[in-house]
Design a protein around this motif. Structure first.
Motif, mmCIF file in Angstrom:
data_model
loop_
_atom_site.group_PDB
_atom_site.id
_atom_site.type_symbol
_atom_site.label_atom_id
_atom_site.label_comp_id
_atom_site.label_asym_id
_atom_site.label_seq_id
_atom_site.Cartn_x
_atom_site.Cartn_y
_atom_site.Cartn_z
ATOM 1 N N THR A 867 0.846 -1.183 0.000
ATOM 2 C CA THR A 867 0.000 0.000 0.000
ATOM 3 C C THR A 867 0.886 1.238 0.000
ATOM 4 O OG1 THR A 867 -1.679 -1.192 1.265
ATOM 5 C CG2 THR A 867 -1.869 1.207 1.177
ATOM 6 N N TYR A 868 0.765 2.061 -1.013
ATOM 7 C CA TYR A 868 1.630 3.234 -1.160
ATOM 8 C C TYR A 868 1.115 4.380 -0.287
ATOM 9 C CZ TYR A 868 4.175 0.870 -4.818
ATOM 10 O OH TYR A 868 4.971 -0.029 -5.498
ATOM 11 N N ILE A 869 2.049 5.173 0.243
ATOM 12 C CA ILE A 869 1.701 6.171 1.251
ATOM 13 C C ILE A 869 2.172 7.559 0.825
ATOM 14 C CG2 ILE A 869 1.778 4.452 3.088
ATOM 15 C CD1 ILE A 869 4.502 5.492 3.893
ATOM 16 N N LEU A 870 1.798 8.557 1.619
ATOM 17 C CA LEU A 870 2.186 9.937 1.340
ATOM 18 C C LEU A 870 3.704 10.087 1.357
ATOM 19 C CD1 LEU A 870 -0.242 12.132 3.481
ATOM 20 C CD2 LEU A 870 -0.101 12.069 0.993
ATOM 21 N N PRO A 871 4.254 10.968 0.515
ATOM 22 C CA PRO A 871 5.705 11.208 0.540
ATOM 23 C C PRO A 871 6.097 12.010 1.775
ATOM 24 C CG PRO A 871 4.640 12.715 -0.986
ATOM 25 C CD PRO A 871 3.576 11.760 -0.517
ATOM 26 N N ARG A 872 7.368 12.318 1.862
ATOM 27 C CA ARG A 872 7.914 13.080 2.982
ATOM 28 C C ARG A 872 7.209 14.443 3.104
ATOM 29 N NH1 ARG A 872 12.834 13.606 1.240
ATOM 30 N NH2 ARG A 872 13.711 11.779 2.294
ATOM 31 N N VAL A 873 6.901 14.827 4.341
ATOM 32 C CA VAL A 873 6.267 16.114 4.617
ATOM 33 C C VAL A 873 7.088 16.863 5.664
ATOM 34 C CG1 VAL A 873 4.207 17.287 5.493
ATOM 35 C CG2 VAL A 873 3.958 15.193 4.132
ATOM 36 N N PHE A 874 7.462 18.097 5.338
ATOM 37 C CA PHE A 874 8.031 19.021 6.322
ATOM 38 C C PHE A 874 7.089 20.221 6.418
ATOM 39 C CE2 PHE A 874 12.125 16.992 5.046
ATOM 40 C CZ PHE A 874 12.466 16.495 6.298
ATOM 41 N N MET A 875 6.788 20.628 7.645
ATOM 42 C CA MET A 875 5.809 21.700 7.802
ATOM 43 C C MET A 875 6.138 22.558 9.015
ATOM 44 S SD MET A 875 1.661 21.401 8.135
ATOM 45 C CE MET A 875 1.538 20.983 6.403
ATOM 46 N N PHE A 876 5.893 23.852 8.865
ATOM 47 C CA PHE A 876 6.015 24.799 9.975
ATOM 48 C C PHE A 876 4.625 25.371 10.248
ATOM 49 C CE2 PHE A 876 6.434 29.227 11.436
ATOM 50 C CZ PHE A 876 7.103 28.995 12.636
ATOM 51 N N SER A 877 4.225 25.382 11.524
ATOM 52 C CA SER A 877 2.900 25.890 11.861
ATOM 53 C C SER A 877 2.979 26.842 13.047
ATOM 54 C CB SER A 877 1.939 24.730 12.177
ATOM 55 O OG SER A 877 2.333 24.050 13.349
ATOM 56 N N ILE A 878 2.000 27.721 13.108
ATOM 57 C CA ILE A 878 1.865 28.690 14.198
ATOM 58 C C ILE A 878 0.489 28.505 14.823
ATOM 59 C CG2 ILE A 878 1.812 31.134 14.818
ATOM 60 C CD1 ILE A 878 3.586 31.708 12.444
ATOM 61 N N GLY A 879 0.448 28.480 16.159
ATOM 62 C CA GLY A 879 -0.810 28.319 16.868
ATOM 63 C C GLY A 879 -1.051 29.438 17.856
ATOM 64 N N TYR A 880 -2.330 29.629 18.180
ATOM 65 C CA TYR A 880 -2.708 30.643 19.167
ATOM 66 C C TYR A 880 -3.726 30.032 20.112
ATOM 67 C CZ TYR A 880 -4.306 34.999 21.270
ATOM 68 O OH TYR A 880 -4.617 35.992 22.172
ATOM 69 N N ASN A 881 -3.445 30.112 21.414
ATOM 70 C CA ASN A 881 -4.327 29.564 22.436
ATOM 71 C C ASN A 881 -5.150 30.668 23.072
ATOM 72 O OD1 ASN A 881 -1.903 27.620 22.258
ATOM 73 N ND2 ASN A 881 -3.438 26.440 23.365
#
Length: 882
Positions: A867-881
């Protein structure tokens, strides 16, 4: 990576553990030398800047405190109704000290108030202010500091080794009772006391008669936090146009609760999983457990895909609860989910006398909506009404392309599928405690479930050979199918609980369940000249009405003596069913189904339980349809109107032991199922093409499976061991020949986990799975060996690092094939303690692995799957609480 694993291993071996800690342990008893379970033992350091240490005694009166070496402390031992014992202690070395408490003739209100943990019946109350230090952000941080409470990475909460199944806030279900949403979102400074309720039933006066094994956690909000808004929003951007945005917003007040969850992403991050779907699928109270069977059906099928080549998901959910007055609560929720996914799967399929290489590519667009409205009316403490309405609607469309290679012959076929489903469920429940001896429960339930499926198959290669009446002189073969089902259930169940005394109960159940189901199929071929070749002239096309009425009576007797509980009884069912198609049949029969329960509860944390049931079930209408219809691109199915009910034995034995201070958790279970009479597929092959029907066999299958889970904590290291097996033997009929097949699966998992206060939490382990399939024609064996490691590390006052890695060594030992693939994911997040802003770097599939590999077995097929899967993912995210 090998060097990293070796480093971690040698580090753990050579680590000097707890050199700065000593242990104070012993027993707490009364003047007659009887153990006092759940007594409070507090150690208060003279240095007020240091946290107090706390323990509660187990069922044997045993306690254990870990204290910092060199500290001077005041140790306080308290128990309701007994005089508190205090003494001074200098933590210089490991010490064993027992305590004898004397009964008090006075009501010690002041002592009771100071108790950090109080246990009354099945309810344990934690005064969280005694355990927190103000650095906690969310509910999960608070819970981890309570003795006997654990929170795992998935948000599951366990207390004394038992899983929390319902999460409440001020006595109300938090978004369907979901523990993950609660522990990840409720702010720590809003949490007052925490209650843990064992043997939970949402209707309090049914608790003693419902035989519930659920455990609930009730978060009591602080008085000054009864009205607040909290939650968080996050957005992220990654490589290759990967993105995610999510929002979790909650409003709480004494009479109104509003919860909103939203998420959109293309990194296969699922806010709404199959497990969540089941939590939101409705149903009836636990006292009717066993009388109703709610399943996911077509609505949940697209939620189960985990490995995809691409994924776009949009999700939104709104939940509102309103307390209009002391007697009436109104609540409802709406859920929306839309997914666009692509998957690619390669299969090596082993049939009875040939092999098939197959590729399967699917693009799907799935839309799901759920609406729920509940009214809860409580005229007094001894009566409860529930009115529940649920509506579900789904529209799923997919395009599928399959290439099949058999002996150098290649077939390529495309399939368009469209599914529209509508589901309505309305039920009314009434519960009444008439007196101390008599309690009544009634439910009226109506279900409407309509599914319309359209299939369109297209290929240039000859298909089905002589299985269907196809016009062969065509440039392109185009097959259309309509397959519709409509079900209506009208059910009524009445229960009477007669409590003769505290230890003897008689339960009576009277009910009737009526099913009216229609099943319609139409198949035809669209010719190159535009004409239609209708298959109905060749025994294709079904128009079936199936009716089943189940009138039943159940009587059960339950009694307790000492640590033993027994419950035995039976259900007597009168089944009457009709099939209305080309020929009409009507049948009637009685079936008596005995059941038995025996439970030995040595203590609250150590018990053994045995269950036995004789069970029965009926197939759905499609199995009774006596004309042909297509099941897939290569299979034709014909039902059997003479089918009757399945009948099978089911037995289970379960043992559980938990000791907080001895660091032991042991769960063991063994399940056995034997079909006395059962329905199985009968198949005839023409190369890859299959003609299937169903037949009722005597003693068609037998299976046994078991599992042992053992955890042992020694100082700051937890050792984990899990072993399981699943062995089955069953009959099958292939090409008019009966054969006996065996399917044996074994697995184990071993690991160690560090539990140091100021050190990363490391878990290192090994998983092993072995599958064997044995038939009269061939034997197959698969094996997977998977070492893994995970790291969770809080450091530098605001940074959190999470990492997980696994290396799968997959072997198809029959064909001599091997494959090794590695999966690694990591997250680094930062949030300053007094700041609402947070920052996160996410890495998924770090090694850019292309596929996962697995195997599966069916009655007549062994499949080796990539079963083939998603490729490599790099991500930057910002959150606010908030």
């Amino acid at each position: 990576m090998k060097k990293l694993l070796k480093f971690i291993f040698y580090f753990l071996i050579t680590l000097k553990i707890s050199s700065q800690e000593i242990t104070l342990s012993g027993f707490v008893k009364d003047s007659l030398q009887n153990p006092l379970p759940y007594a409070n033992v507090l150690a208060k350091p003279k240095d007020v800047s240091k946290n107090l240490k706390f323990a509660i005694t187990d069922e044997e009166g045993y306690y254990k405190l870990k204290l910092k070496k060199g500290d001077t402390l005041t140790v306080n031992i308290s128990y309701i109704g007994y005089i508190t014992n205090n003494f001074e202690f200098i933590a210089s070395k490991n010490t064993k000290k027992d305590f004898i408490l004397q009964q008090s003739s006075e009501q010690l209100d002041e002592i009771i108030i100071e108790m950090p943990v109080m246990i009354k019946g099945d309810t344990t109350t934690y005064k969280t202010e005694k355990f927190v230090d103000g650095s906690e952000r969310k509910l999960k941080n608070v819970l981890k500091k309570l003795p006997g409470v654990e929170v795992d990475k998935k948000g599951n909460v366990t207390v004394q080794g038992k899983k929390i199944t319902q999460m409440l806030v001020d006595g109300k279900k938090f978004f369907g009772g979901n523990s993950k949403l609660a522990v990840e979102n409720i702010p720590a400074d809003a949490v007052g006391n925490v209650e843990v309720i064992d043997n939970y039933n949402e209707i309090a006066f049914l608790k003693n008669v419902s035989d519930s094994d659920e455990m609930a956690m009730n978060i009591k909000l602080k008085e000054d936090k009864k009205q607040f808004i909290f939650g968080d929003v996050e957005t992220g951007k990654g490589n290759q146009d990967f993105y995610k945005t999510n929002a979790n917003l909650f409003y709480y007040s004494p009479k109104t609760n509003i919860n909103f969850i939203g998420n959109t992403n293309n990194i296969n991050e699922k806010t709404f999983t199959f497990k969540d779907y089941l939590n939101f699928s409705g149903g009836v109270n636990a006292v009717f457990k066993g009388n109703f069977d709610f399943t996911g059906q077509d609505f949940s099928q697209f939620l189960e895909s985990a490995d995809l080549q691409s994924s776009k998901q949009n999700f939104g959910a709104l939940n509102i609860t309103k307390t209009t007055n002391s007697k009436l609560d109104i609540s409802g929720y709406a859920i929306f989910s839309n997914t666009n996914t692509s998957s690619f799967i390669e299969n090596l399929n082993e049939y009875t006398n040939f092999n098939e290489e197959k590729t399967n590519k699917t693009d799907a667009d799935n839309l799901l909506g759920i609406g729920n409205f509940n009214i809860e009316y409580t005229p007094n403490n001894l009566e409860k009404w529930h009115i529940k309405t649920q509506f579900k609607r789904t529209n799923n469309y997919s395009q599928n392309a399959i290439t099949s290679l058999i002996n150098t012959n290649t077939n390529t076929i495309t399939t368009d599928r469209n599914l529209k489903s509508t589901y309505i469920n309305q039920n009314i429940e009434w519960h009444k405690r008439q007196s101390s001896k008599h309690t009544f429960s009634t439910v009226l339930n109506y279900v409407y479930n309509k599914n319309n499926r359209n299939h369109f198959w297209q290929t240039k290669d000859p298909i089905f050979n002589n299985l269907i009446p196809i016009e062969k002189e065509q440039e392109t073969f185009k097959i259309n199918q309509i397959k519709n089902t409509k079900k209506q259930n009208i059910d009524a169940v009445f229960k009477h609980f007669w409590e003769l005394n505290n230890n003897n109960h008689i339960y009576t159940t009277l009910g009737n369940m009526f099913l009216n189901e229609s099943f319609l199929t139409k198949e035809s071929q669209e010719l190159d000249n535009g004409n239609i070749n209708n298959f109905s002239i060749s025994e294709f096309g079904n128009d079936l009405n199936f009716k089943l009425n189940d009138l039943f009576l159940g009587i059960h007797y339950k009694f307790r003596t000492g640590i033993f509980t027994f419950k035995q009884g039976f259900y007597a069912h009168n089944y009457h069913w009709k099939t209305n198609q080309q020929t009409n049949l009507s049948k009637n029969k009685w079936v008596v189904l005995p059941d038995f329960l025996a439970k030995i509860e040595f203590t609250k944390s150590k018990k053994i339980q045995f269950n036995y049931n004789l069970k029965t079930s009926f197939s759905d209408a499609s199995k009774f349809a006596n004309r042909f219809y297509l099941q897939s691109y290569n299979s034709v199915f014909r039902g059997n109107e003479n089918l009757e009910n399945n009948l099978f034995h089911n037995a289970r034995i379960y043992y559980r032991k938990f000791s907080l201070y001895r660091g032991v958790l042991l769960n063991a279970s063994l399940n056995y199922t034997k079909q006395i009479r059962g329905i199985r597929n009968v198949v005839n092959f023409d190369n890859i093409n299959q003609f299937l029907t169903v037949k009722l066999f005597n003693n068609p299958s037998e299976s046994i499976n078991g599992n042992i889970r053992l955890e042992k904590r020694i100082k700051e290291i937890k050792y984990k061991f899990n072993v399981g097996f699943n062995n089955s033997i069953y009959k099958q009929e292939i090409n008019n020949s009966i054969q006996i097949n065996k399917n044996n699966n074994y697995n184990y998992k071993v690991g160690i986990e560090t539990l140091f206060d100021n050190f990363p939490t490391l878990e290192i382990g090994l998983k092993r799975e072995i599958g064997k399939f044995i038939s009269s024609n061939n034997n197959s064996k698969f094996a997977t060996l998977e070492p893994f490691v995970s790291i969770d590390y809080d450091f530098l006052k605001g940074f959190i690092f999470n990492f997980d890695y696994s290396r799968s060594n997959y072997q198809n030992k029959t064909l001599g094939q091997k494959n090794i693939y590695e999966i690694a994911n990591g997250t680094l997040s930062y949030k300053k303690q007094d700041s609402a802003w947070s920052y996160k770097i996410i890495a998924q599939n770090i090694f850019n692995t292309k596929f996962r590999q697995s195997n599966s077995f069916t009655d007549y097929l062994i499949s080796d799957t990539k079963t083939y899967i998603l490729p490599r993912v790099f991500m930057f995210s910002i959150g606010y609480n908030l």
